[in-house]
Design a protein around this motif. Sequence first.
Motif, PDB file in Angstrom:
ATOM      1  N   ALA A   1       0.840  -1.203   0.000  1.00  0.00           N
ATOM      2  CA  ALA A   1       0.000   0.000   0.000  1.00  0.00           C
ATOM      3  C   ALA A   1       0.875   1.253   0.000  1.00  0.00           C
ATOM      4  CB  ALA A   1      -0.933   0.002   1.201  1.00  0.00           C
ATOM      5  N   LYS A   2       1.922   1.245   0.843  1.00  0.00           N
ATOM      6  CA  LYS A   2       2.844   2.385   0.876  1.00  0.00           C
ATOM      7  C   LYS A   2       3.537   2.555  -0.470  1.00  0.00           C
ATOM      8  CE  LYS A   2       3.933   2.385   5.785  1.00  0.00           C
ATOM      9  NZ  LYS A   2       4.984   2.136   6.799  1.00  0.00           N
ATOM     10  N   GLN A   3       3.948   1.441  -1.066  1.00  0.00           N
ATOM     11  CA  GLN A   3       4.625   1.509  -2.358  1.00  0.00           C
ATOM     12  C   GLN A   3       3.697   2.108  -3.406  1.00  0.00           C
ATOM     13  OE1 GLN A   3       5.730  -2.270  -4.027  1.00  0.00           O
ATOM     14  NE2 GLN A   3       7.072  -1.342  -5.556  1.00  0.00           N
ATOM     15  N   SER A   4       2.441   1.733  -3.380  1.00  0.00           N
ATOM     16  CA  SER A   4       1.467   2.264  -4.326  1.00  0.00           C
ATOM     17  C   SER A   4       1.310   3.775  -4.144  1.00  0.00           C
ATOM     18  CB  SER A   4       0.124   1.559  -4.136  1.00  0.00           C
ATOM     19  OG  SER A   4      -0.854   2.119  -4.969  1.00  0.00           O
ATOM     20  N   ILE A   5       1.231   4.211  -2.884  1.00  0.00           N
ATOM     21  CA  ILE A   5       1.104   5.645  -2.600  1.00  0.00           C
ATOM     22  C   ILE A   5       2.342   6.387  -3.089  1.00  0.00           C
ATOM     23  CG2 ILE A   5       1.058   7.342  -0.725  1.00  0.00           C
ATOM     24  CD1 ILE A   5      -0.721   5.293   0.810  1.00  0.00           C
ATOM     25  N   TYR A   6       3.528   5.844  -2.788  1.00  0.00           N
ATOM     26  CA  TYR A   6       4.771   6.481  -3.212  1.00  0.00           C
ATOM     27  C   TYR A   6       4.874   6.529  -4.735  1.00  0.00           C
ATOM     28  CZ  TYR A   6       6.348   6.013   1.640  1.00  0.00           C
ATOM     29  OH  TYR A   6       6.477   6.089   3.000  1.00  0.00           O
ATOM     30  N   HIS A   7       4.427   5.460  -5.387  1.00  0.00           N
ATOM     31  CA  HIS A   7       4.460   5.428  -6.847  1.00  0.00           C
ATOM     32  C   HIS A   7       3.555   6.524  -7.418  1.00  0.00           C
ATOM     33  CE1 HIS A   7       4.989   3.714 -10.814  1.00  0.00           C
ATOM     34  NE2 HIS A   7       3.671   3.727 -10.979  1.00  0.00           N
ATOM     35  N   GLU A   8       2.371   6.683  -6.850  1.00  0.00           N
ATOM     36  CA  GLU A   8       1.437   7.716  -7.310  1.00  0.00           C
ATOM     37  C   GLU A   8       2.022   9.110  -7.070  1.00  0.00           C
ATOM     38  OE1 GLU A   8      -1.796   9.501  -9.036  1.00  0.00           O
ATOM     39  OE2 GLU A   8      -1.186   7.403  -9.086  1.00  0.00           O
ATOM     40  N   GLU A   9       2.625   9.321  -5.900  1.00  0.00           N
ATOM     41  CA  GLU A   9       3.254  10.608  -5.608  1.00  0.00           C
ATOM     42  C   GLU A   9       4.387  10.896  -6.588  1.00  0.00           C
ATOM     43  OE1 GLU A   9       4.521  10.618  -1.540  1.00  0.00           O
ATOM     44  OE2 GLU A   9       2.484  10.845  -0.766  1.00  0.00           O
ATOM     45  N   LEU A  10       5.177   9.884  -6.891  1.00  0.00           N
ATOM     46  CA  LEU A  10       6.276  10.050  -7.836  1.00  0.00           C
ATOM     47  C   LEU A  10       5.743  10.405  -9.221  1.00  0.00           C
ATOM     48  CD1 LEU A  10       9.279   9.899  -8.517  1.00  0.00           C
ATOM     49  CD2 LEU A  10       8.978   7.446  -8.895  1.00  0.00           C
ATOM     50  N   ARG A  11       4.662   9.733  -9.630  1.00  0.00           N
ATOM     51  CA  ARG A  11       4.059  10.031 -10.933  1.00  0.00           C
ATOM     52  C   ARG A  11       3.570  11.484 -10.989  1.00  0.00           C
ATOM     53  NH1 ARG A  11      -0.599  10.600 -13.042  1.00  0.00           N
ATOM     54  NH2 ARG A  11      -1.777  10.063 -11.185  1.00  0.00           N
ATOM     55  N   GLU A  12       2.903  11.936  -9.920  1.00  0.00           N
ATOM     56  CA  GLU A  12       2.417  13.316  -9.874  1.00  0.00           C
ATOM     57  C   GLU A  12       3.578  14.311  -9.876  1.00  0.00           C
ATOM     58  OE1 GLU A  12      -0.040  13.511  -6.398  1.00  0.00           O
ATOM     59  OE2 GLU A  12      -1.649  12.308  -7.308  1.00  0.00           O
ATOM     60  N   MET A  13       4.631  14.005  -9.121  1.00  0.00           N
ATOM     61  CA  MET A  13       5.791  14.898  -9.082  1.00  0.00           C
ATOM     62  C   MET A  13       6.483  14.947 -10.443  1.00  0.00           C
ATOM     63  SD  MET A  13       7.224  13.869  -5.313  1.00  0.00           S
ATOM     64  CE  MET A  13       8.654  14.903  -5.329  1.00  0.00           C
ATOM     65  N   THR A  14       6.534  13.813 -11.118  1.00  0.00           N
ATOM     66  CA  THR A  14       7.145  13.769 -12.444  1.00  0.00           C
ATOM     67  C   THR A  14       6.343  14.610 -13.427  1.00  0.00           C
ATOM     68  OG1 THR A  14       8.032  11.567 -12.017  1.00  0.00           O
ATOM     69  CG2 THR A  14       7.887  12.247 -14.314  1.00  0.00           C
ATOM     70  N   GLN A  15       5.012  14.486 -13.379  1.00  0.00           N
ATOM     71  CA  GLN A  15       4.163  15.305 -14.249  1.00  0.00           C
ATOM     72  C   GLN A  15       4.347  16.784 -13.952  1.00  0.00           C
ATOM     73  OE1 GLN A  15       0.189  13.839 -13.568  1.00  0.00           O
ATOM     74  NE2 GLN A  15       0.327  12.303 -15.199  1.00  0.00           N
ATOM     75  N   ARG A  16       4.407  17.145 -12.687  1.00  0.00           N
ATOM     76  CA  ARG A  16       4.602  18.550 -12.299  1.00  0.00           C
ATOM     77  C   ARG A  16       5.949  19.047 -12.799  1.00  0.00           C
ATOM     78  NH1 ARG A  16       2.796  23.375 -11.589  1.00  0.00           N
ATOM     79  NH2 ARG A  16       3.683  24.484  -9.838  1.00  0.00           N
ATOM     80  N   ALA A  17       6.984  18.227 -12.656  1.00  0.00           N
ATOM     81  CA  ALA A  17       8.316  18.622 -13.124  1.00  0.00           C
ATOM     82  C   ALA A  17       8.323  18.806 -14.639  1.00  0.00           C
ATOM     83  CB  ALA A  17       9.356  17.586 -12.714  1.00  0.00           C
ATOM     84  N   GLU A  18       7.664  17.912 -15.361  1.00  0.00           N
ATOM     85  CA  GLU A  18       7.590  18.046 -16.818  1.00  0.00           C
ATOM     86  C   GLU A  18       6.825  19.309 -17.206  1.00  0.00           C
ATOM     87  OE1 GLU A  18       5.820  14.324 -17.955  1.00  0.00           O
ATOM     88  OE2 GLU A  18       7.734  13.272 -17.945  1.00  0.00           O
ATOM     89  N   SER A  19       5.751  19.601 -16.490  1.00  0.00           N
ATOM     90  CA  SER A  19       4.968  20.808 -16.762  1.00  0.00           C
ATOM     91  C   SER A  19       5.806  22.059 -16.518  1.00  0.00           C
ATOM     92  CB  SER A  19       3.720  20.819 -15.871  1.00  0.00           C
ATOM     93  OG  SER A  19       3.044  22.042 -15.985  1.00  0.00           O
ATOM     94  N   LEU A  20       6.522  22.078 -15.391  1.00  0.00           N
ATOM     95  CA  LEU A  20       7.377  23.229 -15.093  1.00  0.00           C
ATOM     96  C   LEU A  20       8.501  23.355 -16.109  1.00  0.00           C
ATOM     97  CD1 LEU A  20       7.589  22.945 -11.206  1.00  0.00           C
ATOM     98  CD2 LEU A  20       6.372  24.696 -12.531  1.00  0.00           C
ATOM     99  N   SER A  21       9.044  22.231 -16.529  1.00  0.00           N
ATOM    100  CA  SER A  21      10.099  22.250 -17.534  1.00  0.00           C
ATOM    101  C   SER A  21       9.580  22.839 -18.845  1.00  0.00           C
ATOM    102  CB  SER A  21      10.625  20.835 -17.757  1.00  0.00           C
ATOM    103  OG  SER A  21      11.601  20.811 -18.754  1.00  0.00           O
ATOM    104  N   GLU A  22       8.360  22.447 -19.213  1.00  0.00           N
ATOM    105  CA  GLU A  22       7.738  22.990 -20.432  1.00  0.00           C
ATOM    106  C   GLU A  22       7.501  24.493 -20.295  1.00  0.00           C
ATOM    107  OE1 GLU A  22       6.235  23.083 -24.246  1.00  0.00           O
ATOM    108  OE2 GLU A  22       7.368  21.518 -23.227  1.00  0.00           O
ATOM    109  N   GLN A  23       7.056  24.941 -19.117  1.00  0.00           N
ATOM    110  CA  GLN A  23       6.849  26.374 -18.892  1.00  0.00           C
ATOM    111  C   GLN A  23       8.159  27.141 -18.995  1.00  0.00           C
ATOM    112  OE1 GLN A  23       4.921  26.886 -15.105  1.00  0.00           O
ATOM    113  NE2 GLN A  23       2.974  26.009 -15.799  1.00  0.00           N
ATOM    114  N   VAL A  24       9.228  26.580 -18.439  1.00  0.00           N
ATOM    115  CA  VAL A  24      10.549  27.218 -18.524  1.00  0.00           C
ATOM    116  C   VAL A  24      10.999  27.298 -19.970  1.00  0.00           C
ATOM    117  CG1 VAL A  24      13.009  26.906 -17.976  1.00  0.00           C
ATOM    118  CG2 VAL A  24      11.278  26.634 -16.183  1.00  0.00           C
TER     119      VAL A  24
END
Length: 129
Positions: free
Chosen positions: A84-107
């Motif tokens: 369950a923890k791994q699933s939560i961490y995986h989801e958080e990582l996916r969201e952080m990756t999307q946010r980083a890609e979005s910020l990278s695109e904005q930059v």
Amino acid sequence: LKHEEVVVERLREEIRLLQVAKESIAYEPYVDARLGMTGGCEADRSVELLRKQLQLQNSDMMQLQEDTARETKQFERQRKSAEAKQSIYHEELREMTQRAESLSEQVRKSKTKTSELHSAREEAAKLRI
């Protein structure tokens, strides 16, 4: 762990009793008393001794099975919790990756606009001269 210590202690006591019984016939009354046996012929005492040993071993086996079942359930709960923890961490990582890609695109877009604006200013400055 406490139950395992009890089982080990019982087995040690059983081994000790068997050694005592083998070493000296003079100690037979002591062994009989420890195992809860009363007088009788030697064959009866041997049978009773074997029965008591079987009961002890049976009890120890049952205790080990109970301990194993309890530990298995505990490990299963821990495994499920970790999954369950791994699933939560995986989801958080996916969201952080999307946010980083979005910020990278904005930059990247910001740099492109800055570059275009800088080029336009240089052109305007050339036209004024």
